[in-house]
Motif scaffolding. Structure first.
Motif, PDB file in Angstrom:
ATOM      1  N   SER A 215       0.512  -1.272   0.354  1.00  0.00           N
ATOM      2  CA  SER A 215       0.178  -0.099  -0.040  1.00  0.00           C
ATOM      3  C   SER A 215       1.287   0.953   0.110  1.00  0.00           C
ATOM      4  O   SER A 215       2.128   1.535   0.200  1.00  0.00           O
ATOM      5  N   TYR A 216       0.602   2.699   0.242  1.00  0.00           N
ATOM      6  CA  TYR A 216       0.896   3.331  -0.364  1.00  0.00           C
ATOM      7  C   TYR A 216       0.057   5.448   1.293  1.00  0.00           C
ATOM      8  O   TYR A 216      -0.811   4.380   0.643  1.00  0.00           O
ATOM      9  N   SER A 217       0.935   5.461   1.414  1.00  0.00           N
ATOM     10  CA  SER A 217       0.471   6.120   2.113  1.00  0.00           C
ATOM     11  C   SER A 217      -0.341   7.261   1.749  1.00  0.00           C
ATOM     12  O   SER A 217       0.209   7.875   0.266  1.00  0.00           O
ATOM     13  N   SER A 218      -1.264   7.776   1.597  1.00  0.00           N
ATOM     14  CA  SER A 218      -2.141   8.355   0.729  1.00  0.00           C
ATOM     15  C   SER A 218      -3.539   8.202   1.720  1.00  0.00           C
ATOM     16  O   SER A 218      -4.523   7.262   2.746  1.00  0.00           O
ATOM     17  N   HIS A 219      -4.610   9.832   1.565  1.00  0.00           N
ATOM     18  CA  HIS A 219      -5.989   9.355   1.849  1.00  0.00           C
ATOM     19  C   HIS A 219      -6.899   8.761   1.187  1.00  0.00           C
ATOM     20  O   HIS A 219      -7.825   8.175   1.545  1.00  0.00           O
ATOM     21  N   GLU A 220      -6.707   8.154  -0.074  1.00  0.00           N
ATOM     22  CA  GLU A 220      -7.393   7.246  -0.721  1.00  0.00           C
ATOM     23  C   GLU A 220      -6.485   6.537  -1.601  1.00  0.00           C
ATOM     24  O   GLU A 220      -6.513   7.421  -3.113  1.00  0.00           O
ATOM     25  N   PRO A 221      -5.861   5.145  -1.155  1.00  0.00           N
ATOM     26  CA  PRO A 221      -5.221   5.226  -1.906  1.00  0.00           C
ATOM     27  C   PRO A 221      -6.082   4.724  -2.848  1.00  0.00           C
ATOM     28  O   PRO A 221      -7.091   3.828  -3.091  1.00  0.00           O
ATOM     29  N   SER A 222      -5.211   3.999  -4.231  1.00  0.00           N
ATOM     30  CA  SER A 222      -6.159   3.714  -5.451  1.00  0.00           C
ATOM     31  C   SER A 222      -5.656   1.980  -5.692  1.00  0.00           C
ATOM     32  O   SER A 222      -6.591   1.666  -6.569  1.00  0.00           O
ATOM     33  N   TRP A 223      -4.925   1.248  -4.938  1.00  0.00           N
ATOM     34  CA  TRP A 223      -5.112   0.020  -4.742  1.00  0.00           C
ATOM     35  C   TRP A 223      -4.239  -0.209  -3.774  1.00  0.00           C
ATOM     36  O   TRP A 223      -3.562   0.045  -2.846  1.00  0.00           O
ATOM     37  N   VAL A 224      -5.493  -1.320  -2.997  1.00  0.00           N
ATOM     38  CA  VAL A 224      -5.150  -2.264  -1.691  1.00  0.00           C
ATOM     39  C   VAL A 224      -5.258  -3.453  -1.911  1.00  0.00           C
ATOM     40  O   VAL A 224      -6.092  -4.130  -2.793  1.00  0.00           O
ATOM     41  N   MET A 225      -3.930  -4.450  -1.721  1.00  0.00           N
ATOM     42  CA  MET A 225      -3.632  -5.177  -2.010  1.00  0.00           C
ATOM     43  C   MET A 225      -4.304  -7.104  -0.168  1.00  0.00           C
ATOM     44  O   MET A 225      -3.716  -6.070   1.028  1.00  0.00           O
ATOM     45  N   ARG A 226      -5.295  -7.832  -1.057  1.00  0.00           N
ATOM     46  CA  ARG A 226      -5.339  -8.747   0.045  1.00  0.00           C
ATOM     47  C   ARG A 226      -5.505  -9.367   0.249  1.00  0.00           C
ATOM     48  O   ARG A 226      -6.444 -10.487  -1.186  1.00  0.00           O
ATOM     49  N   PRO A 227      -3.525 -10.092   0.552  1.00  0.00           N
ATOM     50  CA  PRO A 227      -4.150 -11.564   0.395  1.00  0.00           C
ATOM     51  C   PRO A 227      -5.123 -12.368   1.318  1.00  0.00           C
ATOM     52  O   PRO A 227      -5.111 -11.876   2.541  1.00  0.00           O
ATOM     53  N   SER A 228      -4.610 -13.454   0.670  1.00  0.00           N
ATOM     54  CA  SER A 228      -6.052 -14.313   1.320  1.00  0.00           C
ATOM     55  C   SER A 228      -6.003 -15.604   1.663  1.00  0.00           C
ATOM     56  O   SER A 228      -5.738 -16.820   0.470  1.00  0.00           O
ATOM     57  N   LYS A 229      -5.928 -16.027   2.908  1.00  0.00           N
ATOM     58  CA  LYS A 229      -4.975 -17.826   2.978  1.00  0.00           C
ATOM     59  C   LYS A 229      -6.744 -18.767   2.575  1.00  0.00           C
ATOM     60  O   LYS A 229      -6.506 -18.935   2.330  1.00  0.00           O
ATOM     61  N   GLU A 230      -7.860 -17.669   2.270  1.00  0.00           N
ATOM     62  CA  GLU A 230      -8.997 -18.843   2.430  1.00  0.00           C
ATOM     63  C   GLU A 230      -8.873 -19.600   1.032  1.00  0.00           C
ATOM     64  O   GLU A 230      -8.890 -20.760   0.579  1.00  0.00           O
ATOM     65  N   LEU A 231      -8.802 -17.908   0.345  1.00  0.00           N
ATOM     66  CA  LEU A 231      -8.015 -18.362  -1.459  1.00  0.00           C
ATOM     67  C   LEU A 231      -6.888 -19.702  -1.499  1.00  0.00           C
ATOM     68  O   LEU A 231      -6.449 -20.286  -2.594  1.00  0.00           O
ATOM     69  N   GLU A 232      -5.549 -19.359  -1.058  1.00  0.00           N
ATOM     70  CA  GLU A 232      -4.338 -20.346  -1.136  1.00  0.00           C
ATOM     71  C   GLU A 232      -5.161 -21.708  -1.240  1.00  0.00           C
ATOM     72  O   GLU A 232      -4.555 -22.152  -2.021  1.00  0.00           O
TER      73      GLU A 232
END
Length: 271
Positions: A215-232
């Motif tokens: 992620s990057y420091s921003s009031h409204e980040p344009s992308w968010v990465m969500r790793p999922s153990k369930e999907l793994e």
């Protein structure tokens, strides 16, 4: 508006890129719906305060709605009729559309950020890089095919003199619209996942190795990465399999509300 994306390997180097089904389309306010008649379209286009790109969107949406109405009419036609046979031909043609095009078309132009769900074992930088790659290729490929389809419209329209339904004309018209939407989705996705690199002087990228997300420091980040153990756990291959089983694919689609037919296409599609 944040758009949720699901990314996971499905067969070897083939990855699936999909967006959960949008069930809110029927709840779209009437003020945001496209004109239903030529008179309404003409009135909307002639509003001087409306930007040119917004007028083009109105025309495209109007044509798309008319094609949808005609498609529904073909689908409801009696069995063994000419219209029903044309509908069957259309279904076969649609089945040959690449899944990446369907994915890129699903990216809303109103998106301000994307949330990417991916297996926790994958590296977040690799996932983001693959997203940028499919978006960049999409802008090149669909721009080329969009202009090519435009050139075919006058040629296929000449077939209207024949007594039979002008299937080539409507197919080319649909492909023009499809490539236009895929091009818009490509440009929007590339803009969102590349936003951090374009503003590296003002944004600070942070990498969390414990969760393998970015992620990057921003009031409204344009992308968010969500790793999922369930999907793994769902994408783990067993017994030396090279691709996910149909059971695993159906389960993933059910959990994340994906279109199963579109996801399965990624098994044999390179782009």
């Amino acid at each position: 508006m944040r758009t949720k994306l699901v990314v996971f390997p499905i067969r070897g180097k083939n990855w699936c890129f999909s967006r959960p089904l949008d069930h809110s389309l029927s709840a779209t306010p009437a003020s945001f719906q496209s004109p239903s008649t030529l008179k309404d379209l003409w009135t909307s286009v002639n509003v001087s305060a409306t930007p040119i790109n917004a007028k083009a969107e109105l025309v495209v949406d109007y044509i798309a709605n008319k094609m949808n109405v005609a498609w529904i009419g073909l689908e409801r036609a009696p069995e063994k009729s000419l219209k029903k046979k044309i509908h069957g031909l259309g279904v076969w043609l649609l089945s040959r559309v690449k899944p990446s095009e369907i994915f890129l078309k699903s990216i809303p132009k109103e998106s301000t950020s994307v949330e990417v769900i991916y297996p926790s074992s994958l590296n977040a930088q690799l996932v983001r890089r693959r997203l940028r790659h499919i978006a960049m290729r999409g802008t090149i490929i669909h721009r080329k095919y969009f202009y090519g389809s435009i050139w075919l419209i006058p040629l296929t329209s000449a077939l209207c003199v024949l007594p039979l339904p002008n299937v080539p004309f409507f197919w080319v018209l649909f492909r023009t619209y499809s490539h236009w939407r895929a091009l818009q989705g490509s440009e929007k996705l590339f803009q969102l996942v590349s936003h951090n690199s374009k503003t590296s002087n003002t944004k600070k990228e942070t990498e969390h190795t414990d969760s393998k997300s970015e992620s990057y420091s921003s009031h409204e980040p344009s992308w968010v990465m969500r790793p999922s153990k369930e999907l793994e756990n769902l994408v783990q291959l067993k017994d030396c399999q090279e691709s996910l089983s149909q059971h695993a694919i159906v389960k993933i689609c059910k959990i994340y509300d994906l279109n199963t037919k579109d996801v399965i296409k990624y098994e044999k599609s390179t782009f």
